[in-house]
Design an enzyme around this catalytic site. Structure first.
Site, PDB file in Angstrom:
ATOM      1  NE  ARG A   1       3.332  -8.485  10.347  1.00 63.27           N
ATOM      2  CZ  ARG A   1       3.195  -7.538   9.437  1.00 63.27           C
ATOM      3  NH1 ARG A   1       3.943  -6.478   9.645  1.00 63.27           N
ATOM      4  NH2 ARG A   1       2.279  -7.421   8.719  1.00 63.27           N
TER       5      ARG A   1
ATOM      6  CE  LYS B   1       3.191   0.217   4.746  1.00 66.55           C
ATOM      7  NZ  LYS B   1       2.782   0.171   3.464  1.00 66.55           N
TER       8      LYS B   1
ATOM      9  CD  GLU C   1      -2.772   1.464   2.412  1.00 61.13           C
ATOM     10  OE1 GLU C   1      -2.691   0.450   3.354  1.00 61.13           O
ATOM     11  OE2 GLU C   1      -3.498   2.396   2.312  1.00 61.13           O
TER      12      GLU C   1
HETATM   13  P1  ATP Z   1       3.128  -2.556   8.231  1.00 66.14           P
HETATM   14  O1  ATP Z   1       2.200  -3.365   8.912  1.00 66.14           O
HETATM   15  O2  ATP Z   1       4.500  -2.347   8.327  1.00 66.14           O
HETATM   16  O3  ATP Z   1       2.393  -0.967   8.052  1.00 66.14           O
HETATM   17  P2  ATP Z   1       1.589  -3.329   5.906  1.00 66.14           P
HETATM   18  O4  ATP Z   1       1.390  -4.963   5.978  1.00 66.14           O
HETATM   19  O5  ATP Z   1       0.589  -2.559   6.331  1.00 66.14           O
HETATM   20  O6  ATP Z   1       3.082  -3.120   6.655  1.00 66.14           O
HETATM   21  P3  ATP Z   1       1.747  -3.366   3.014  1.00 66.14           P
HETATM   22  O7  ATP Z   1       2.168  -2.471   2.340  1.00 66.14           O
HETATM   23  O8  ATP Z   1       0.380  -3.707   2.997  1.00 66.14           O
HETATM   24  O9  ATP Z   1       2.211  -2.824   4.453  1.00 66.14           O
HETATM   25  O10 ATP Z   1       2.662  -4.584   2.806  1.00 66.14           O
HETATM   26  C1  ATP Z   1       2.877  -5.179   1.523  1.00 66.14           C
HETATM   27  C2  ATP Z   1       3.407  -6.721   1.673  1.00 66.14           C
HETATM   28  O11 ATP Z   1       4.524  -6.973   2.550  1.00 66.14           O
HETATM   29  C3  ATP Z   1       2.197  -7.495   2.157  1.00 66.14           C
HETATM   30  O12 ATP Z   1       2.212  -8.442   1.372  1.00 66.14           O
HETATM   31  C4  ATP Z   1       2.538  -7.934   3.730  1.00 66.14           C
HETATM   32  O13 ATP Z   1       2.181  -8.994   3.999  1.00 66.14           O
HETATM   33  C5  ATP Z   1       4.192  -7.647   3.478  1.00 66.14           C
HETATM   34  N1  ATP Z   1       4.880  -7.577   4.575  1.00 66.14           N
HETATM   35  C6  ATP Z   1       4.610  -6.259   5.490  1.00 66.14           C
HETATM   36  N2  ATP Z   1       5.291  -6.476   6.578  1.00 66.14           N
HETATM   37  C7  ATP Z   1       5.889  -7.553   6.688  1.00 66.14           C
HETATM   38  C8  ATP Z   1       6.881  -7.962   7.501  1.00 66.14           C
HETATM   39  N3  ATP Z   1       7.362  -7.600   8.786  1.00 66.14           N
HETATM   40  N4  ATP Z   1       7.515  -9.334   7.159  1.00 66.14           N
HETATM   41  C9  ATP Z   1       6.975  -9.906   5.952  1.00 66.14           C
HETATM   42  N5  ATP Z   1       6.266  -9.337   5.190  1.00 66.14           N
HETATM   43  C10 ATP Z   1       5.684  -8.261   5.350  1.00 66.14           C
END
Ligand code: ATP
Ligand code: MG
Length: 563
Positions: free
Chosen positions: A263, A273, A36
């Site tokens: 994760r 984020k 996102e």
């Molecule tokens: P955050 O929780 O850090 O704000 P998010 O999951 O909201 O991250 P996205 O932009 O939706 O951020 O993530 C894009 C991709 O990266 C998704 O498929 C998510 O599952 C993966 N992702 C995000 N954080 C992690 C992590 N700590 N480890 C592995 N994969 C991750």
């Protein structure tokens, strides 16, 4: 070797992909990385990027880069650009497969109408609070509202008027009509569209209703022909709804399969984020690319290599259970890579003047120094030596503690690749601080040799004061004081764990003249001090370096102990 055929080397996700390939379920493996655009990518995203692009490459398929841009109020063009830059820098290429979820909004809307016509969705007039109150709990079923049974024609009319902008934000929603008594709360008629009068960074002013993530994501995957939709564990309970959407919208087979993995969490690191944005907005760091940030752009500015990050992702692998990885493993991967590749240089961070009393004024000798003992192909360079040198403040003690073998009055040390010198005295300022060390060199020890076999216990680096160039060096420590960011005193939030001393700026350093033309992001080992890289803040006349990582590898010790 055909990797797709050797299950012993496969993690549980690759096993699924390999078996789907074997059974002929898909012609081509298609994965996606779906960020996102509401912030910069971090090291956790790097794990997901390496996994998705890595699987596509390993199985001869492709990986899409897709912006999951369904939440316009938090998304920005700056983030979009940073994401592309970061994925490319990590070494991955989506070819022509760059997509925006918002480009599918029209189709998602049409499927919304179709669900209404099928009796699988309805417009609900409840407020967000009322929806929440009726949702029930883990132990209590939810309660339906009166809108659930309104005629499809009425819902269709209201949904069209929602799109036409007739209602204010929050006045109505479109909800899936599944089962208010389901044991899985995600199946209790989840909201799939909301009213939000806000322009979209990619779709412009076209929409005032936006699809919810859980509805949009499966459709995005199905539209693009994704075969394996890999996401993090918190979406496990959402999987039944993921499948429901694809089934009820009657998308063609084969359907994408959602697979969840744990994760990445790292010690001494915040990863969400939202928290990273807080650090930026509150000025705790200088920006998303501050070298202390766990963002990809921060790690890059700090001096990390894409190779080290990919190696790290390989080593941690993928699992089904949440865990916390020691940040020292990431640093270990970096040291291994830099040790092989980073050219060695002399630099003095806290300078102290050393005058060689018996060395002729005005004389300069050039000494050949190895560029990298780990890499014979790296060759040598010549470093000038003269009467007045810079040494590290810490390499001299007027009153040496026990086992201190470096320079002290009467003691002899080796100046690396140059000469042996013996300390003859000091010069002090009015306050009694040593401002200059005096020494005598032995001309018979040219190149640092000891023809008579005498031993010295310390070898030190040095710079000729007339030849060195000035530099600023920024030293970084962990951004958090505790391994677990959430480990806080009662009534405090995670920010109480921020380390107030995570940055130390040394603005009176000296480096070899050969570094004068170094480009931004070039990485070096400053002998005895650590790995450093050139910061983009460098300007003509003032080099700025970031300390990437120290030389001491705590992880290697842990590995050794574990045998
Ligand atoms: P955050 O929780 O850090 O704000 P998010 O999951 O909201 O991250 P996205 O932009 O939706 O951020 O993530 C894009 C991709 O990266 C998704 O498929 C998510 O599952 C993966 N992702 C995000 N954080 C992690 C992590 N700590 N480890 C592995 N994969 C991750
Ligand atoms: Mg997310």
């Amino acid at each position: 070797m055909d990797l797709t055929d050797s299950p012993a080397t496969l993690d549980f996700i690759r096993e699924i992909v390999a078996s789907d390939r074997k059974s002929g379920k898909h012609a081509t493996v298609v994965t996606r990385f779906p960020p996102e655009p509401n912030g910069y990518l971090h090291i956790g995203h790097a794990k997901s990027i390496c996994l998705n692009f890595g699987i596509a490459a390993q199985f001869g398929g492709r990986c899409h880069l897709r912006y999951d841009d369904t939440n316009p109020t938090k998304e920005e063009q700056e983030y979009i650009e940073s994401i592309e830059r970061d994925v490319r820098w990590l070494g991955f290429d989506w070819g022509t497969h760059l997509y925006f979820a918002s480009d599918y909004f029209e189709r998602m809307y049409v499927w919304g109408e179709k669900l209404i016509e099928k009796g699988r969705a309805y417009v609900c007039d409840c407020s967000a609070e009322e929806v929440r109150q009726r949702r029930g709990t883990l132990t209590e079923p939810g309660r339906a509202c009166e809108h659930r049974d309104r005629p499809a024609a009425q819902s269709l009319d209201l949904f069209r008027r929602m799109r036409a902008g007739e209602f204010p934000d929050g006045a109505r929603t479109l909800r899936a009509r599944i089962d208010m008594g389901s044991g899985n709360i995600n199946m209790r008629d989840p909201v799939i569209y909301r009213i939000l009068h806000a322009p979209h960074p990619h779709a412009g002013a076209a929409w005032c209703i936006y699809p919810m993530y859980d509805y949009a994501h499966p459709l995005e995957d199905a539209i693009e022909g994704i075969t394996h939709s890999i996401c993090t564990l918190e979406f496990e309970d959402h999987r039944p709804f993921y499948d429901w959407v694809i089934d009820e919208c009657e998308l063609p087979e084969p359907h994408p399969r959602q697979i969840e993995f744990a994760r990445l969490n790292l010690t001494y690191t915040v990863m969400s984020k939202r928290k990273l944005l807080q650090l930026v907005q509150e000025g705790v760091v200088s920006g998303w690319d501050d070298p202390r940030m766990p963002t990809i752009s921060g790690l890059r500015r700090r001096g990390f290599t894409p190779e080290a990050i990919r190696d790290f992702a390989d080593r941690i692998g993928v699992a089904k259970r949440d865990s916390v990885v020691d940040v020292q493993l990431l640093e270990h991967c970096l040291r291994e890579d830099l040790n092989r590749r980073a050219p060695r240089k002399f630099a003095v961070l806290r300078p102290l003047k050393l005058v060689i009393e018996n060395y002729p004024e005005g004389q300069v000798e050039e000494f050949e120094v190895s560029n990298n003992p780990e890499d014979p192909a790296a060759g040598t360079r010549s470093v000038p030596f003269s009467r007045v040198l810079w040494i590290e403040h810490d390499d001299f003690r007027e009153t040496p503690p026990p086992k201190y073998f470096r320079l002290s009055p009467g003691n002899e040390v080796r100046l690396r690749s140059a000469y042996l010198v013996r300390c003859t005295g000091v010069v002090k300022d009015a306050a009694g601080h040593v401002v200059e060390v005096r020494a005598a060199y032995d001309p018979a020890t040219r190149g640092g040799a000891t023809p008579d076999g005498r031993k010295v216990k310390a070898t030190m680096h040095w710079l000729s004061a007339d030849h060195a160039v000035p530099a600023e060096v920024r030293l970084y420590d962990r951004l958090l004081t505790k391994p677990d960011a959430g480990d806080v005193e009662e009534g405090q939030d995670w920010k109480s764990n921020i380390n107030p001393d995570s940055l130390e700026v040394l603005d009176n350093c000296w480096v070899e003249a050969s570094l004068a033309g170094a480009a931004s992001e070039e990485r070096f080992q400053f002998e005895r001090l650590g790995y450093f890289c050139v910061d983009p803040d460098s300007a003509a006349g003032k080099l700025v370096f970031n300390r990437t990582v120290t030389l001491r590898d705590a992880w290697a010790k842990i590995e050794q102990k574990q045998g």
